[in-house]
Design an enzyme around this catalytic site. Structure first.
Site, short mmCIF file in Angstrom:
data_model
loop_
_atom_site.label_atom_id
_atom_site.label_comp_id
_atom_site.label_asym_id
_atom_site.label_seq_id
_atom_site.Cartn_x
_atom_site.Cartn_y
_atom_site.Cartn_z
N ASP A 148 0.85 -1.19 0.00
CA ASP A 148 0.00 0.00 0.00
C ASP A 148 0.89 1.25 0.00
O ASP A 148 2.06 1.21 0.38
CB ASP A 148 -0.92 0.03 1.22
N GLU A 149 0.30 2.35 -0.44
CA GLU A 149 0.93 3.67 -0.37
C GLU A 149 2.37 3.66 -0.92
O GLU A 149 3.31 4.10 -0.25
CB GLU A 149 0.89 4.22 1.05
N VAL A 150 2.51 3.16 -2.12
CA VAL A 150 3.84 3.12 -2.76
C VAL A 150 4.07 4.50 -3.41
O VAL A 150 4.04 4.65 -4.64
CB VAL A 150 3.92 1.98 -3.80
#
Length: 462
Positions: A148-150
């Site tokens: 997530d949230e790359v």
């Protein structure tokens, strides 16, 4: 327990990148989780995992030992909680990429959150982390690989060059790394299915994904989907008390989603309880403070709603008279593990700062006769000392006593660095302001110099 529960799996998320609980505290809360309706745990170890070899430097000061991890798994089994380990493999890699030895694997040099997917060493690093975690978690049905949230993906120099090629895209860059990681799990650890957060997949075109969100994922081959809600850690980076009603409404909406789709489409739900927004941010709500919210959300899922009888059941489980933010002292504030922490944190969060502000900014004797101007020069009307000092001393004594009680309670659940950080962030600023006032009063009460003709020596000639 209802036989028509839409979420067969209900996992409580333990985010260990901040305020990791001692194993002794986990032994107390696991039975409560089970009693409330949880049947699994998502354990996000981050730097609390006892990595070995070249990864040993990832360990936090108080990282769990291999025997402690084994004990956690044993305690989970005793409470019929299936463990799903989580290892970050793409974004949220700060606990790895902050180290000089791995800094060259960052996608962007100044952003240690995101791994550079072009480096062969990046995938080798991730594989090593996965293999070490699964070595201590043999036989698990699922492994969560994060993703997530790359943030800043595609902004590294190598990525920019790669994206210039016509057939390449951000979506392909993202999916190729996810696929490589998932393939390693499936090939080297048969029987273990990888799970992944979906936020990086939401905007990927359907024809590219192949791997209305539920419908889109189902058509692309994801026949078993999970939901992710939150019982704490989602409403503010420095939040200290979870808004229980907000989290209850969130779970009511997830129930509506579950019953509106095909039966058993949503295999489970993960009740997330983030402890930091990232490895470098401040602590948000501590686990014991989030337990009333967790209890309400779990019981809501089990019973298909949060009617009055369900609310009463939750209050009975917790030993509290009301689920509202309990503005009470530690005595009689609940019987659940960590209820004393919950009560004391509530007191401090709701009243410490405001009580000090009231004294310093709204007390007429302080604002009128011991203003910042007077304090800097240590000047005060002698009579005013008796109007200010007793109240300030009483306030300091009251809060010092409560803080000492909280420190003792925290020591039973957390390691010293967690206690130091929470107190320094949430207690120290107000206490220092109060102590500063008393110090200035003491210095102002010292024998005064001979008066000048103007009353106060302003340092100016008449």
């Amino acid at each position: 327990m209802s036989c028509s529960v839409p979420f067969k799996m209900r996992l409580v998320h333990l985010d260990l990148k901040g305020a990791p609980p001692k194993v002794s505290y986990l032994s107390e809360v696991f039975p409560l989780f089970h009693a409330l309706g949880a049947n699994g745990l998502l354990i996000e170890y981050e730097d609390m995992f006892p990595y070995e070899g070249r990864l040993r430097l990832l360990r936090a000061k108080h990282a769990y030992s291999p025997s402690e991890v084994t004990e956690i798994l044993h305690l989970a089994r005793l409470s019929e909680l299936e463990v799903v380990p989580l290892v970050q493999t793409f974004g949220h890699m700060e606990f790895v990429l902050k180290h000089e030895a791995f800094a060259h694997l960052r996608e962007v040099a100044l952003f240690p959150n995101t791994l550079n997917p072009h480096e062969a060493e990046s995938l080798a690093l991730v594989k090593d982390m996965i293999d070490q975690i699964l070595e201590l978690h043999r036989g698990v049905r699922w492994l969560h690989i994060g993703c997530d949230e790359v943030y800043y993906l595609g902004e590294g120099e190598t990525s920019k060059l790669w994206l210039q090629q016509e057939q390449n895209s951000h979506a392909k860059l993202c999916l190729s790394h996810m696929q490589a990681v998932a393939s390693h799990v499936l090939a080297q650890h048969p029987g273990t299915t990888p799970l992944v957060w979906d936020d990086m997949l939401r905007d990927i075109p359907q024809e590219q994904l192949k791997v209305f969100l539920m419908g889109k994922y189902q058509e692309c081959g994801f026949q078993r989907l999970w939901a992710a809600s939150a019982f704490k850690g989602a409403t503010g980076a420095n939040q200290t008390l979870p808004p229980v009603e907000h989290h209850i409404r969130n779970h009511e909406q997830w129930l509506q989603v579950a019953v509106s789709g095909p039966v058993d489409t949503l295999q489970g739900i993960i009740l997330t309880g983030w402890q930091r927004y990232d490895h470098f941010s401040v602590l948000c709500e501590l686990l014991p403070v989030g337990i009333p919210s967790l209890a309400a959300c779990l019981q809501l899922l089990v019973h298909g709603g949060f009617a009055e009888d369900v609310k009463l059941r939750v209050e009975h489980f917790l030993g509290v008279s009301s689920l509202e933010i309990m503005d009470t002292m530690s005595e009689g504030a609940g019987s659940f593990p960590g209820s004393d922490i919950h009560a004391l944190v509530t007191q401090i969060s709701l009243h410490l700062r405001s009580s000090v502000d009231t004294l310093l900014e709204r007390n007429r004797y302080v604002t009128g006769w011991f203003s910042p101007y007077h304090r800097r020069r240590k000047l005060i009307h002698p009579v005013m000392i008796q109007h200010i000092q007793p109240e300030a001393l009483s306030l300091l004594s009251r809060w010092s006593n409560l803080v000492q009680q909280l420190e003792v309670a925290l020591q039973l659940a957390f390691y010293p660095d967690t206690i130091e950080e929470w107190l320094e962030e949430n207690v120290l600023p107000s206490m220092q302001r109060l102590q500063g006032l008393l110090q200035d009063l003491g210095e102002a009460a010292a024998p005064l110099p001979p008066p000048t003709s103007s009353g106060w020596d302003t340092g100016q000639n008449p």
